[in-house]
Design an enzyme around this catalytic site. Sequence first.
Site, PDB file in Angstrom:
ATOM      1  N   ASP A 125      16.005   4.888 -11.566  1.00  0.00           N
ATOM      2  CA  ASP A 125      15.972   6.161 -10.846  1.00  0.00           C
ATOM      3  C   ASP A 125      16.726   7.239 -11.604  1.00  0.00           C
ATOM      4  O   ASP A 125      17.830   7.018 -12.103  1.00  0.00           O
ATOM      5  CB  ASP A 125      16.586   5.971  -9.453  1.00  0.00           C
ATOM      6  CG  ASP A 125      16.380   7.184  -8.561  1.00  0.00           C
ATOM      7  OD1 ASP A 125      15.456   7.963  -8.826  1.00  0.00           O
ATOM      8  OD2 ASP A 125      17.134   7.330  -7.588  1.00  0.00           O
ATOM      9  N   CYS A 163       7.072   7.087  -6.257  1.00  0.00           N
ATOM     10  CA  CYS A 163       8.344   6.438  -6.616  1.00  0.00           C
ATOM     11  C   CYS A 163       9.142   6.374  -5.325  1.00  0.00           C
ATOM     12  O   CYS A 163       8.666   5.810  -4.354  1.00  0.00           O
ATOM     13  CB  CYS A 163       9.056   7.184  -7.739  1.00  0.00           C
ATOM     14  SG  CYS A 163       9.146   8.975  -7.540  1.00  0.00           S
ATOM     15  N   SER A 164      10.313   6.962  -5.272  1.00  0.00           N
ATOM     16  CA  SER A 164      11.045   7.028  -4.016  1.00  0.00           C
ATOM     17  C   SER A 164      10.839   8.389  -3.347  1.00  0.00           C
ATOM     18  O   SER A 164      10.365   8.471  -2.225  1.00  0.00           O
ATOM     19  CB  SER A 164      12.535   6.776  -4.247  1.00  0.00           C
ATOM     20  OG  SER A 164      13.242   6.773  -3.031  1.00  0.00           O
ATOM     21  N   ALA A 165      11.169   9.460  -4.065  1.00  0.00           N
ATOM     22  CA  ALA A 165      10.965  10.806  -3.524  1.00  0.00           C
ATOM     23  C   ALA A 165       9.569  11.343  -3.803  1.00  0.00           C
ATOM     24  O   ALA A 165       9.099  12.252  -3.136  1.00  0.00           O
ATOM     25  CB  ALA A 165      12.005  11.761  -4.096  1.00  0.00           C
ATOM     26  N   GLY A 166       8.914  10.787  -4.818  1.00  0.00           N
ATOM     27  CA  GLY A 166       7.562  11.235  -5.139  1.00  0.00           C
ATOM     28  C   GLY A 166       7.503  12.463  -6.014  1.00  0.00           C
ATOM     29  O   GLY A 166       6.494  13.179  -6.012  1.00  0.00           O
ATOM     30  N   ILE A 167       8.566  12.711  -6.830  1.00  0.00           N
ATOM     31  CA  ILE A 167       8.527  13.881  -7.706  1.00  0.00           C
ATOM     32  C   ILE A 167       9.005  13.587  -9.131  1.00  0.00           C
ATOM     33  O   ILE A 167       8.489  14.170 -10.085  1.00  0.00           O
ATOM     34  CB  ILE A 167       9.337  15.061  -7.124  1.00  0.00           C
ATOM     35  CG1 ILE A 167      10.803  14.673  -6.910  1.00  0.00           C
ATOM     36  CG2 ILE A 167       8.713  15.569  -5.841  1.00  0.00           C
ATOM     37  CD1 ILE A 167      11.691  15.832  -6.449  1.00  0.00           C
ATOM     38  N   GLY A 168      10.011  12.713  -9.310  1.00  0.00           N
ATOM     39  CA  GLY A 168      10.587  12.480 -10.640  1.00  0.00           C
ATOM     40  C   GLY A 168       9.729  11.574 -11.494  1.00  0.00           C
ATOM     41  O   GLY A 168       8.973  12.013 -12.365  1.00  0.00           O
ATOM     42  N   ARG A 169       9.830  10.271 -11.263  1.00  0.00           N
ATOM     43  CA  ARG A 169       9.025   9.315 -12.006  1.00  0.00           C
ATOM     44  C   ARG A 169       7.534   9.509 -11.738  1.00  0.00           C
ATOM     45  O   ARG A 169       6.702   9.336 -12.631  1.00  0.00           O
ATOM     46  CB  ARG A 169       9.475   7.895 -11.630  1.00  0.00           C
ATOM     47  CG  ARG A 169      10.850   7.546 -12.166  1.00  0.00           C
ATOM     48  CD  ARG A 169      11.406   6.254 -11.582  1.00  0.00           C
ATOM     49  NE  ARG A 169      11.986   6.447 -10.267  1.00  0.00           N
ATOM     50  CZ  ARG A 169      12.654   5.517  -9.603  1.00  0.00           C
ATOM     51  NH1 ARG A 169      12.819   4.311 -10.142  1.00  0.00           N
ATOM     52  NH2 ARG A 169      13.158   5.759  -8.412  1.00  0.00           N
ATOM     53  N   GLN A 207      11.989  15.712 -12.599  1.00  0.00           N
ATOM     54  CA  GLN A 207      13.246  16.230 -12.056  1.00  0.00           C
ATOM     55  C   GLN A 207      14.282  16.607 -13.105  1.00  0.00           C
ATOM     56  O   GLN A 207      15.084  17.511 -12.882  1.00  0.00           O
ATOM     57  CB  GLN A 207      13.858  15.191 -11.122  1.00  0.00           C
ATOM     58  CG  GLN A 207      13.176  15.082  -9.769  1.00  0.00           C
ATOM     59  CD  GLN A 207      13.864  14.056  -8.897  1.00  0.00           C
ATOM     60  OE1 GLN A 207      13.689  12.862  -9.085  1.00  0.00           O
ATOM     61  NE2 GLN A 207      14.658  14.514  -7.945  1.00  0.00           N
TER      62      GLN A 207
END
Length: 416
Positions: A318, A354-360, A398
Amino acid sequence: MRNAVNATEPVWRRDGFYSIILFLTIFIIITCLMVSTQVSMLHAEATPLPQQQPITTCRQLPSSNILPSSVFIPNGPQTISKATTNQELKLNSSPFRMKSASGLQERRGSNVSLVLDMSALSVAVETPTESVSQEYLLTAGRPLTPQQLSALISNTDSLQAEFAEIPMNFVDPKELNIPNHGTKNRYKTILPNPHTRVILRGLDDPLSCYINANFIRGYRGDDKAFIATQGPMMNTVNDFWLMVWQQGAPVIVMITKLKEKNEKCVLYWPERRGFYGTVEVTVDRVQQTDHFTSRSLTLKCGGHSRVLHHYWFTSWPDHKTPDSALPLLLLLGDVEKHTSSTGTTGTGPVIVHCSAGIGRTGCFIAMAIGCRQLRSEGVVDLLGIVCQLRSDRGGMIQTEEQYKFVHQALTLSPLF
């Protein structure tokens, strides 16, 4: 002697009688006066004061204290006093406060609370900063040849400056007029951009139709090539599978572990067979590689069935980047193979989370678009790609480290 005593008895009785009469008279007069005074006071309190006119303009105020014209103040009667030292406008509000209505913006100060009714505005007001940001996202770009791309990744300062210029385009919560939507968001500051958000069909209220997910354009701006979404939560798993079914997704790409210090995603698929609302999910086959696991799934809903491939990439920490881009490029190649395979019956967008849906998530989609652009045009415009992604969902890619990683990955893409 007896006669003398008897002669004085009537006089004493008359004097005593007169004394009692006098005492009662004085008592009655005093009581009447007290009652009259209290009645006068009550009448004075009941008399209404002259009604104060609403504030429409303010003059001779410092620029930072100017109030808009026709300001509505819903806190009851106000009294205005002008300070002799700084000439500030002070409002001494009633102790009774009205709750802010839906659709109102509230500005709070140390001793003033103004509620500005914005519902009458028929056109959204765009600030100069927002206008510049939108213009940047629509026009910025820098196409690079593979040689220029390789030279750029060694120039860390240039990449850092370029990344810092790209507007994040995050969503103001007031833009989502959906009561209690926060219960369905993994992170309260990561929200779907309203104009591209996915809306679940066939449900009876806005909250049931809500999911934290956005349609993302692909290469050459192809509409709805991807869906970027957050990792499902316990109370959104059924929504997630309903979205997968309704959008006809052929592939799901998951780029997070279930837990990384904190929970990042719940286990939303069954070991063998499970029911998620109206959608039945069956795991047909599992294949394990060094860096990701692939599953072949069969979905059934309403008497229809569909084949779907699920990829779970676990080698990406992350907010950081993998040690090598090669495993991710191998995964990308596998995804492209299955989206073009005749055995995959879904023809909708590839779902990435991913988790938030923006970085990875943003990195994977940017790599997918960049690889296609390199193959088709011989150049890649990663700056333009990221601007397009953030237009569709705020905050995609991000960190600077992730931005540099995607550049490095694209220098290797011609090998695949």
